[in-house]
Design a protein around this motif. Structure first.
Motif, PDB file in Angstrom:
ATOM      1  N   THR A 181       0.854  -1.204   0.071  1.00  0.00           N
ATOM      2  CA  THR A 181       0.074  -0.025  -0.027  1.00  0.00           C
ATOM      3  C   THR A 181       0.802   1.315   0.028  1.00  0.00           C
ATOM      4  O   THR A 181       1.558   1.474   0.861  1.00  0.00           O
ATOM      5  CB  THR A 181      -0.967   0.131   1.165  1.00  0.00           C
ATOM      6  N   GLY A 182       0.735   2.052  -0.882  1.00  0.00           N
ATOM      7  CA  GLY A 182       1.211   3.458  -0.965  1.00  0.00           C
ATOM      8  C   GLY A 182       2.852   3.438  -1.575  1.00  0.00           C
ATOM      9  O   GLY A 182       3.527   4.364  -1.345  1.00  0.00           O
ATOM     10  N   TYR A 183       3.375   2.294  -2.027  1.00  0.00           N
ATOM     11  CA  TYR A 183       4.803   2.313  -2.229  1.00  0.00           C
ATOM     12  C   TYR A 183       5.008   2.973  -3.501  1.00  0.00           C
ATOM     13  O   TYR A 183       4.301   3.155  -4.387  1.00  0.00           O
ATOM     14  CB  TYR A 183       5.057   0.721  -2.393  1.00  0.00           C
ATOM     15  N   ASP A 217      -9.842   3.206   6.154  1.00  0.00           N
ATOM     16  CA  ASP A 217      -8.900   3.167   5.023  1.00  0.00           C
ATOM     17  C   ASP A 217      -8.869   4.459   4.405  1.00  0.00           C
ATOM     18  O   ASP A 217     -10.130   4.661   3.786  1.00  0.00           O
ATOM     19  CB  ASP A 217      -9.323   1.976   4.086  1.00  0.00           C
ATOM     20  N   LEU A 218      -7.865   5.064   4.464  1.00  0.00           N
ATOM     21  CA  LEU A 218      -7.870   6.404   3.686  1.00  0.00           C
ATOM     22  C   LEU A 218      -6.903   6.424   2.528  1.00  0.00           C
ATOM     23  O   LEU A 218      -5.755   5.817   2.578  1.00  0.00           O
ATOM     24  CB  LEU A 218      -7.582   7.519   4.503  1.00  0.00           C
ATOM     25  N   ALA A 219      -6.884   7.305   1.679  1.00  0.00           N
ATOM     26  CA  ALA A 219      -6.113   7.770   0.577  1.00  0.00           C
ATOM     27  C   ALA A 219      -6.193   8.988   0.247  1.00  0.00           C
ATOM     28  O   ALA A 219      -6.989   9.871   0.330  1.00  0.00           O
ATOM     29  CB  ALA A 219      -6.562   6.636  -0.732  1.00  0.00           C
ATOM     30  N   ASP A 267       0.234   5.606   3.270  1.00  0.00           N
ATOM     31  CA  ASP A 267      -0.304   4.457   3.365  1.00  0.00           C
ATOM     32  C   ASP A 267      -1.293   4.897   4.522  1.00  0.00           C
ATOM     33  O   ASP A 267      -1.132   4.986   5.802  1.00  0.00           O
ATOM     34  CB  ASP A 267       0.605   3.212   4.130  1.00  0.00           C
ATOM     35  N   GLY A 268      -2.612   4.916   3.972  1.00  0.00           N
ATOM     36  CA  GLY A 268      -3.567   5.509   4.821  1.00  0.00           C
ATOM     37  C   GLY A 268      -4.618   4.291   5.517  1.00  0.00           C
ATOM     38  O   GLY A 268      -5.704   4.563   6.006  1.00  0.00           O
ATOM     39  N   ALA A 269      -4.206   3.246   5.902  1.00  0.00           N
ATOM     40  CA  ALA A 269      -4.852   2.098   6.479  1.00  0.00           C
ATOM     41  C   ALA A 269      -4.584   2.276   7.966  1.00  0.00           C
ATOM     42  O   ALA A 269      -3.545   1.785   8.568  1.00  0.00           O
ATOM     43  CB  ALA A 269      -4.188   0.674   5.946  1.00  0.00           C
ATOM     44  N   LEU A 283      -8.011   2.732  -0.557  1.00  0.00           N
ATOM     45  CA  LEU A 283      -6.468   2.697  -0.455  1.00  0.00           C
ATOM     46  C   LEU A 283      -5.572   3.004  -1.430  1.00  0.00           C
ATOM     47  O   LEU A 283      -5.991   2.611  -2.767  1.00  0.00           O
ATOM     48  CB  LEU A 283      -6.047   1.633   0.259  1.00  0.00           C
ATOM     49  N   GLU A 284      -4.413   3.715  -1.439  1.00  0.00           N
ATOM     50  CA  GLU A 284      -3.557   3.831  -2.721  1.00  0.00           C
ATOM     51  C   GLU A 284      -2.838   2.688  -2.985  1.00  0.00           C
ATOM     52  O   GLU A 284      -1.918   2.342  -1.864  1.00  0.00           O
ATOM     53  CB  GLU A 284      -2.822   5.257  -2.455  1.00  0.00           C
TER      54      GLU A 284
END
Length: 288
Positions: free
Chosen positions: A32-34, A94-96, A118-120, A245-246
């Motif tokens: 996530t978000g990498y 869960d946010l992005a 990473d917005g988890a 999530l991104e």
């Protein structure tokens, strides 16, 4: 002749580093978000056999310099900060971030702050908003009247308490929602709705200069610039999306193509060493 040996070694070493970066990108394709890495090469110092000469009047023309390269080196390992695709999860925490910015987390609000895409997030049993590593999510708390004051001096850790007294007695949390500006609103057992706080976002003049510290976190470096912290959906900051999530921005097609090219380049450099060794063997055989 020996120059080609060392040039081949430098090529193998550099391509091994590139293979390490490619392998890490592929390993994190579902992280996530990498943000993917990219290796760029530069040629090393060249040995000058003869210098360039300018034309002389009524005589010879100009002559170019004669130089032999001494191999290759790693010029840079870049972090590609393009946005990843948004994946719906329908989970409330869960946010992005759609656009610029990073969430800010820390250990209980101390000065060691980290930044993440990473917005988890999760709530612990006390209602504190945390990430998977237990770091507290930072933002701006609201008073009992629901007013949020934005500013560096007001940065604090956020919580979504299960029980709270807004002045008319203790009420229980029923549900909550987070809007595009990062404002957290809770609905309580008496039917009232209250603003609990607002997420803080940080952006940098040079986000590619951030240092990776693991656990999907970054920290500011000497070349990232100081963090500029505000809230979402204002002054060029991105929008917070709830329930998504991104994903990683790794392009597998590109990574596998680079994997093939790097493997062949490594093989070619090893062949340079083998051929140079055969030439040295021929030179030794002249004495026989």
């Amino acid at each position: 002749m020996l120059r080609s040996l060392y040039a081949g070694v430098s090529g193998m070493r550099s391509n091994q580093t590139k293979m390490d970066v490619l392998g890490n990108n592929i390993a994190n394709v579902n992280t996530t978000g990498y943000k993917s890495g990219r290796v760029r090469f530069q040629d090393m110092l060249s040995q000058t056999l003869s210098s360039a000469q300018s034309p002389t009047a009524g005589s010879l023309g100009g002559v170019n310099a004669q130089q032999v390269g001494l191999g290759v080196k790693i010029g840079a390992v870049d972090t590609i900060m393009t946005d990843g695709a948004l994946q719906p999860t329908n989970r409330d925490l869960d946010l992005a971030i759609e656009g610029n910015g990073f969430f800010m987390v820390s250990q209980d609000g101390d000065d060691m702050r980290f930044y993440t895409r990473d917005g988890a997030f999760y709530r612990d049993y006390e209602g504190n908003l945390v990430n998977a590593g237990g770091y507290r999510v930072m933002g701006y708390a609201a008073d009992n009247a629901g007013a949020v004051t934005v500013g560096e001096a007001n940065l604090t850790t956020l919580s979504i308490p299960n029980k709270k007294d807004f002045g008319a007695g203790i009420v229980d949390l029923q549900t909550f929602a987070i809007d595009g500006s990062g404002i957290i609103k809770g609905v309580y057992s008496d039917g009232s709705s209250h603003t609990l706080g607002q997420l803080a976002l940080s952006k940098f003049d040079n986000p590619e200069g951030l240092e990776k510290v693991g656990n999907n976190n970054y920290r500011a470096s000497n070349n990232s610039g100081a963090p500029q912290t505000l809230v979402a959906n204002t002054n060029g900051y991105g929008i917070v999306r709830q329930g998504v999530l991104e994903m990683s921005n790794v392009d597998l097609a590109n990574e596998f193509t680079e994997l093939i090219v790097t493997s062949r380049s490594y093989q070619a450099n090893s062949r340079t060493i083998t051929t140079s060794d055969e030439m040295l063997q021929e030179l030794i055989n002249l004495k026989r």
